[in-house]
Each structure stands twice: as structure tokens, then as C-alpha cells.
Design a protein around this motif. Sequence first.
Motif, PDB file in Angstrom:
ATOM      1  N   SER A   1       0.910  -1.309  -0.009  1.00 23.47           N
ATOM      2  CA  SER A   1      -0.132  -0.138  -0.016  1.00 23.47           C
ATOM      3  C   SER A   1       0.804   1.189  -0.054  1.00 23.47           C
ATOM      4  CB  SER A   1      -0.879   0.043   1.224  1.00 23.47           C
ATOM      5  OG  SER A   1      -0.019   0.204   2.413  1.00 23.47           O
ATOM      6  N   ALA A   2       0.179   2.405  -0.376  1.00 21.24           N
ATOM      7  CA  ALA A   2       1.061   3.689  -0.205  1.00 21.24           C
ATOM      8  C   ALA A   2       1.739   3.873   1.012  1.00 21.24           C
ATOM      9  CB  ALA A   2       0.176   4.739  -0.710  1.00 21.24           C
ATOM     10  N   GLU A   3       0.820   3.591   2.177  1.00 21.32           N
ATOM     11  CA  GLU A   3       1.284   3.662   3.423  1.00 21.32           C
ATOM     12  C   GLU A   3       2.588   2.927   3.803  1.00 21.32           C
ATOM     13  OE1 GLU A   3      -0.131   2.774   8.169  1.00 21.32           O
ATOM     14  OE2 GLU A   3      -1.751   3.240   6.458  1.00 21.32           O
ATOM     15  N   GLN A   4       2.488   1.566   3.372  1.00 21.98           N
ATOM     16  CA  GLN A   4       3.748   0.736   3.569  1.00 21.98           C
ATOM     17  C   GLN A   4       4.949   1.144   2.803  1.00 21.98           C
ATOM     18  OE1 GLN A   4       1.486  -2.876   2.170  1.00 21.98           O
ATOM     19  NE2 GLN A   4       1.824  -3.586   4.081  1.00 21.98           N
ATOM     20  N   ILE A   5       4.756   1.814   1.799  1.00 20.35           N
ATOM     21  CA  ILE A   5       5.869   2.192   0.775  1.00 20.35           C
ATOM     22  C   ILE A   5       6.302   3.403   1.467  1.00 20.35           C
ATOM     23  CG2 ILE A   5       6.463   3.362  -1.344  1.00 20.35           C
ATOM     24  CD1 ILE A   5       4.381   1.531  -2.823  1.00 20.35           C
TER      25      ILE A   5
END
Length: 76
Positions: free
Chosen positions: A39-43
Motif C-alpha cells: 500500500s502507499a502507507e507501507q511504501i
Amino acid sequence: NNFVQRMLNCQKEQQNQAKKGCCKDCMSALHPVIDGEASAEQIQELEKHIQHCQPCFEYYNIEKSVKELVRHKLCS
């Protein structure tokens, strides 16, 4: 192919060296990010972490480079 095998052997050696100083959370998040499954958050979290953690930064770059090389060789 001999070249790919040498690169994979080099990758294993570098992984063993990087794992000694790499964070477990980073290790678990690394492949989903490289594979485009995160996800964008994980990235964002991984990018933030590797800015301050040299072993994780090195491991990320090794893994990403090897994956790109293998993909290029397989698609050529």
C-alpha cells in the motif's frame, strides 16, 4: 545461465551480510514494496525507515537491483 547464477550467488552473500544488521519489520515489508504489492502507507513507511537505517537501505537496493536484473534477463 551462468551470469544469472553468479548474480544469484552474489545476492545470497549480500543478503546474509545485510540480514545481520537489517530490521525484521523492514525485511517483511521489503518484497511487497519491490513487487508492487504494498500500500502507499507501507511504501512510505519503508522509505522513511531506509533513510535512517543503512543496512536496510543497502538490502533494499540489492534486492531491487537483482529483481530488475532477473526480470530484464528473462524478458530479453
